[in-house]
Motif scaffolding. Sequence first.
Motif, PDB file in Angstrom:
ATOM      1  N   GLU A   1       0.890 -21.990 -36.658  1.00  0.00           N
ATOM      2  CA  GLU A   1       0.488 -21.928 -35.332  1.00  0.00           C
ATOM      3  C   GLU A   1      -0.387 -23.061 -35.142  1.00  0.00           C
ATOM      4  O   GLU A   1      -0.202 -23.604 -33.871  1.00  0.00           O
ATOM      5  CB  GLU A   1      -0.639 -20.813 -35.517  1.00  0.00           C
ATOM      6  N   ASP A   2      -0.983 -23.713 -35.833  1.00  0.00           N
ATOM      7  CA  ASP A   2      -1.648 -25.133 -35.344  1.00  0.00           C
ATOM      8  C   ASP A   2      -0.677 -25.892 -35.144  1.00  0.00           C
ATOM      9  O   ASP A   2      -0.886 -26.770 -34.142  1.00  0.00           O
ATOM     10  CB  ASP A   2      -2.540 -25.604 -36.578  1.00  0.00           C
ATOM     11  N   GLY A   3       0.377 -26.173 -35.688  1.00  0.00           N
ATOM     12  CA  GLY A   3       1.365 -27.087 -35.686  1.00  0.00           C
ATOM     13  C   GLY A   3       2.181 -26.644 -34.112  1.00  0.00           C
ATOM     14  O   GLY A   3       2.342 -27.838 -33.472  1.00  0.00           O
ATOM     15  N   ALA A   4       2.390 -25.445 -33.796  1.00  0.00           N
ATOM     16  CA  ALA A   4       2.998 -24.997 -32.737  1.00  0.00           C
ATOM     17  C   ALA A   4       2.359 -25.312 -31.596  1.00  0.00           C
ATOM     18  O   ALA A   4       2.723 -26.002 -30.372  1.00  0.00           O
ATOM     19  CB  ALA A   4       3.300 -23.530 -32.745  1.00  0.00           C
ATOM     20  N   HIS A   5       0.699 -25.249 -31.673  1.00  0.00           N
ATOM     21  CA  HIS A   5      -0.104 -25.751 -30.604  1.00  0.00           C
ATOM     22  C   HIS A   5       0.153 -27.004 -30.267  1.00  0.00           C
ATOM     23  O   HIS A   5      -0.055 -27.374 -29.079  1.00  0.00           O
ATOM     24  CB  HIS A   5      -1.501 -25.220 -31.073  1.00  0.00           C
ATOM     25  N   TRP A   6       0.046 -28.077 -31.489  1.00  0.00           N
ATOM     26  CA  TRP A   6       0.099 -29.406 -31.218  1.00  0.00           C
ATOM     27  C   TRP A   6       1.369 -29.612 -30.427  1.00  0.00           C
ATOM     28  O   TRP A   6       1.249 -30.652 -29.499  1.00  0.00           O
ATOM     29  CB  TRP A   6       0.085 -30.101 -32.495  1.00  0.00           C
ATOM     30  N   TYR A   7       2.392 -29.281 -30.904  1.00  0.00           N
ATOM     31  CA  TYR A   7       3.620 -29.483 -30.132  1.00  0.00           C
ATOM     32  C   TYR A   7       3.758 -29.206 -28.759  1.00  0.00           C
ATOM     33  O   TYR A   7       4.200 -29.920 -28.082  1.00  0.00           O
ATOM     34  CB  TYR A   7       5.004 -28.716 -31.101  1.00  0.00           C
ATOM     35  N   ALA A   8       3.408 -28.105 -28.603  1.00  0.00           N
ATOM     36  CA  ALA A   8       3.450 -27.413 -27.058  1.00  0.00           C
ATOM     37  C   ALA A   8       2.358 -28.343 -26.267  1.00  0.00           C
ATOM     38  O   ALA A   8       2.660 -28.774 -25.258  1.00  0.00           O
ATOM     39  CB  ALA A   8       3.037 -26.195 -27.029  1.00  0.00           C
ATOM     40  N   ALA A   9       1.393 -28.770 -26.824  1.00  0.00           N
ATOM     41  CA  ALA A   9       0.224 -29.618 -26.120  1.00  0.00           C
ATOM     42  C   ALA A   9       0.737 -31.240 -25.965  1.00  0.00           C
ATOM     43  O   ALA A   9       0.606 -31.655 -24.780  1.00  0.00           O
ATOM     44  CB  ALA A   9      -0.970 -29.650 -26.939  1.00  0.00           C
ATOM     45  N   GLN A  10       1.721 -31.611 -26.732  1.00  0.00           N
ATOM     46  CA  GLN A  10       2.408 -32.926 -26.502  1.00  0.00           C
ATOM     47  C   GLN A  10       3.351 -32.821 -25.448  1.00  0.00           C
ATOM     48  O   GLN A  10       3.371 -33.736 -24.640  1.00  0.00           O
ATOM     49  CB  GLN A  10       2.866 -33.470 -27.863  1.00  0.00           C
ATOM     50  N   ILE A  11       4.094 -31.847 -25.446  1.00  0.00           N
ATOM     51  CA  ILE A  11       4.985 -31.724 -24.446  1.00  0.00           C
ATOM     52  C   ILE A  11       4.373 -31.648 -22.957  1.00  0.00           C
ATOM     53  O   ILE A  11       4.785 -32.296 -21.849  1.00  0.00           O
ATOM     54  CB  ILE A  11       5.954 -30.478 -24.563  1.00  0.00           C
ATOM     55  N   ALA A  12       3.178 -30.675 -22.657  1.00  0.00           N
ATOM     56  CA  ALA A  12       2.413 -30.778 -21.689  1.00  0.00           C
ATOM     57  C   ALA A  12       1.597 -32.094 -21.108  1.00  0.00           C
ATOM     58  O   ALA A  12       1.611 -32.552 -20.292  1.00  0.00           O
ATOM     59  CB  ALA A  12       1.252 -29.352 -21.952  1.00  0.00           C
ATOM     60  N   ARG A  13       1.089 -32.438 -22.348  1.00  0.00           N
ATOM     61  CA  ARG A  13       0.584 -33.969 -22.034  1.00  0.00           C
ATOM     62  C   ARG A  13       1.348 -35.072 -21.442  1.00  0.00           C
ATOM     63  O   ARG A  13       1.001 -35.658 -20.710  1.00  0.00           O
ATOM     64  CB  ARG A  13       0.017 -34.534 -23.438  1.00  0.00           C
ATOM     65  N   HIS A  14       2.708 -35.075 -21.694  1.00  0.00           N
ATOM     66  CA  HIS A  14       3.567 -35.868 -21.414  1.00  0.00           C
ATOM     67  C   HIS A  14       4.497 -35.395 -20.192  1.00  0.00           C
ATOM     68  O   HIS A  14       5.500 -35.809 -19.886  1.00  0.00           O
ATOM     69  CB  HIS A  14       4.487 -36.476 -22.405  1.00  0.00           C
ATOM     70  N   ALA A  15       3.931 -34.238 -19.610  1.00  0.00           N
ATOM     71  CA  ALA A  15       5.009 -33.578 -18.455  1.00  0.00           C
ATOM     72  C   ALA A  15       5.338 -34.233 -17.252  1.00  0.00           C
ATOM     73  O   ALA A  15       6.392 -34.388 -16.840  1.00  0.00           O
ATOM     74  CB  ALA A  15       4.280 -32.203 -18.196  1.00  0.00           C
ATOM     75  N   ALA A  16       4.577 -35.137 -16.913  1.00  0.00           N
ATOM     76  CA  ALA A  16       4.736 -36.282 -15.845  1.00  0.00           C
ATOM     77  C   ALA A  16       5.762 -37.217 -15.958  1.00  0.00           C
ATOM     78  O   ALA A  16       6.490 -37.555 -14.936  1.00  0.00           O
ATOM     79  CB  ALA A  16       3.361 -36.878 -15.180  1.00  0.00           C
TER      80      ALA A  16
ATOM     81  N   PHE B   1       8.583 -36.613 -17.335  1.00  0.00           N
ATOM     82  CA  PHE B   1      10.121 -35.691 -17.129  1.00  0.00           C
ATOM     83  C   PHE B   1      10.240 -35.741 -15.536  1.00  0.00           C
ATOM     84  O   PHE B   1      11.360 -35.493 -15.115  1.00  0.00           O
ATOM     85  CB  PHE B   1       9.878 -34.298 -17.757  1.00  0.00           C
ATOM     86  N   ALA B   2       9.523 -36.106 -14.697  1.00  0.00           N
ATOM     87  CA  ALA B   2       9.555 -36.354 -13.188  1.00  0.00           C
ATOM     88  C   ALA B   2      10.327 -35.143 -12.484  1.00  0.00           C
ATOM     89  O   ALA B   2      11.058 -35.296 -11.757  1.00  0.00           O
ATOM     90  CB  ALA B   2      10.548 -37.784 -13.096  1.00  0.00           C
ATOM     91  N   GLY B   3      10.008 -34.004 -13.136  1.00  0.00           N
ATOM     92  CA  GLY B   3      10.328 -32.676 -12.500  1.00  0.00           C
ATOM     93  C   GLY B   3      11.922 -32.591 -12.539  1.00  0.00           C
ATOM     94  O   GLY B   3      12.327 -31.433 -12.222  1.00  0.00           O
ATOM     95  N   THR B   4      12.466 -33.299 -13.407  1.00  0.00           N
ATOM     96  CA  THR B   4      14.034 -33.206 -13.449  1.00  0.00           C
ATOM     97  C   THR B   4      14.487 -32.266 -14.632  1.00  0.00           C
ATOM     98  O   THR B   4      15.375 -31.463 -14.910  1.00  0.00           O
ATOM     99  CB  THR B   4      14.650 -34.536 -13.747  1.00  0.00           C
ATOM    100  N   TYR B   5      13.540 -32.121 -15.568  1.00  0.00           N
ATOM    101  CA  TYR B   5      13.820 -31.311 -16.804  1.00  0.00           C
ATOM    102  C   TYR B   5      12.416 -30.825 -17.411  1.00  0.00           C
ATOM    103  O   TYR B   5      11.523 -31.816 -17.643  1.00  0.00           O
ATOM    104  CB  TYR B   5      14.647 -32.237 -17.849  1.00  0.00           C
ATOM    105  N   ALA B   6      12.389 -29.694 -17.939  1.00  0.00           N
ATOM    106  CA  ALA B   6      11.146 -29.116 -18.465  1.00  0.00           C
ATOM    107  C   ALA B   6      11.709 -28.869 -19.768  1.00  0.00           C
ATOM    108  O   ALA B   6      12.277 -27.767 -20.075  1.00  0.00           O
ATOM    109  CB  ALA B   6      10.618 -27.873 -17.673  1.00  0.00           C
TER     110      ALA B   6
ATOM    111  N   GLY C   1      13.217 -34.650 -28.703  1.00  0.00           N
ATOM    112  CA  GLY C   1      13.415 -36.202 -28.440  1.00  0.00           C
ATOM    113  C   GLY C   1      14.050 -35.970 -26.966  1.00  0.00           C
ATOM    114  O   GLY C   1      14.801 -35.306 -26.553  1.00  0.00           O
ATOM    115  N   TRP C   2      13.721 -36.675 -26.029  1.00  0.00           N
ATOM    116  CA  TRP C   2      14.076 -36.755 -24.716  1.00  0.00           C
ATOM    117  C   TRP C   2      13.777 -38.243 -24.126  1.00  0.00           C
ATOM    118  O   TRP C   2      12.958 -38.998 -24.169  1.00  0.00           O
ATOM    119  CB  TRP C   2      13.173 -35.698 -23.775  1.00  0.00           C
ATOM    120  N   TRP C   3      14.857 -38.457 -23.124  1.00  0.00           N
ATOM    121  CA  TRP C   3      14.755 -39.680 -22.303  1.00  0.00           C
ATOM    122  C   TRP C   3      13.917 -39.309 -21.149  1.00  0.00           C
ATOM    123  O   TRP C   3      14.255 -38.257 -20.389  1.00  0.00           O
ATOM    124  CB  TRP C   3      16.152 -40.168 -21.762  1.00  0.00           C
ATOM    125  N   VAL C   4      13.071 -40.287 -20.893  1.00  0.00           N
ATOM    126  CA  VAL C   4      11.969 -39.791 -19.718  1.00  0.00           C
ATOM    127  C   VAL C   4      12.174 -40.913 -18.981  1.00  0.00           C
ATOM    128  O   VAL C   4      12.937 -41.901 -19.011  1.00  0.00           O
ATOM    129  CB  VAL C   4      10.650 -39.638 -20.186  1.00  0.00           C
TER     130      VAL C   4
END
Length: 137
Positions: free
Chosen positions: A63-78, A80-85, A106-109
Motif C-alpha cells: 500500500e505504501d509503495g502504491a501510494h508513492w508510485y501514484a504520487a510520482q505520476i501526479a507530481r509529474h503530470a504537467a 505529459f502536456a495533456g496528451t497522455y495520462a 516509463g514515458w516520453w514527456v
Amino acid sequence: MTPTPHHHAYLWLGHGDVLVKPGDAHRRPTHPEFRAAQVMPLECADWLLKPAARIEATFHTPEDGAHWYAAQIARHAALFAGTYAPPADRRETVRILAAGEDRVGGWWVTGNRFLSVNIVACSPHHIRPEYGCPQQQ
C-alpha cells in the motif's frame, strides 16, 4: 539472517540524449560507468546494483509503495502536456507489489525527456535473487 522482503523506489527524469547516448552500454552493469551513471538501467532489477543513495524510498507494505508510485505520476503530470495520462491504478500496483514483483513505468514527456518511475522488489528479487540489497552493501 534472511532480510525481510521489501521494495525500493527509483525515479529518473532526464533528456533522451542521455538515455540513448551512443548506444546503451552505460546502462548495463558490465560497463565501467554503470554505477555512476545517473540514467536508468536497461533492466529494472539492475537498479539494485546502483549505489544506495539512488533509492528514493523503501516500502515494507504494498500500500505504501502504491501510494508513492501514484504520487510520482501526479507530481509529474504537467510533463505529459495533456496528451497522455499514465495509469496509476493503486489497486493494481498493490496487487503487483504484494506478489513480490516490480512496478515499472516509463514515458516520453515534454522536452524530449524520459520519466522512469520504478518500485523494485528486494531481498530477494524474483528474477535476480543473487542481487543483494543496496542498503546492506
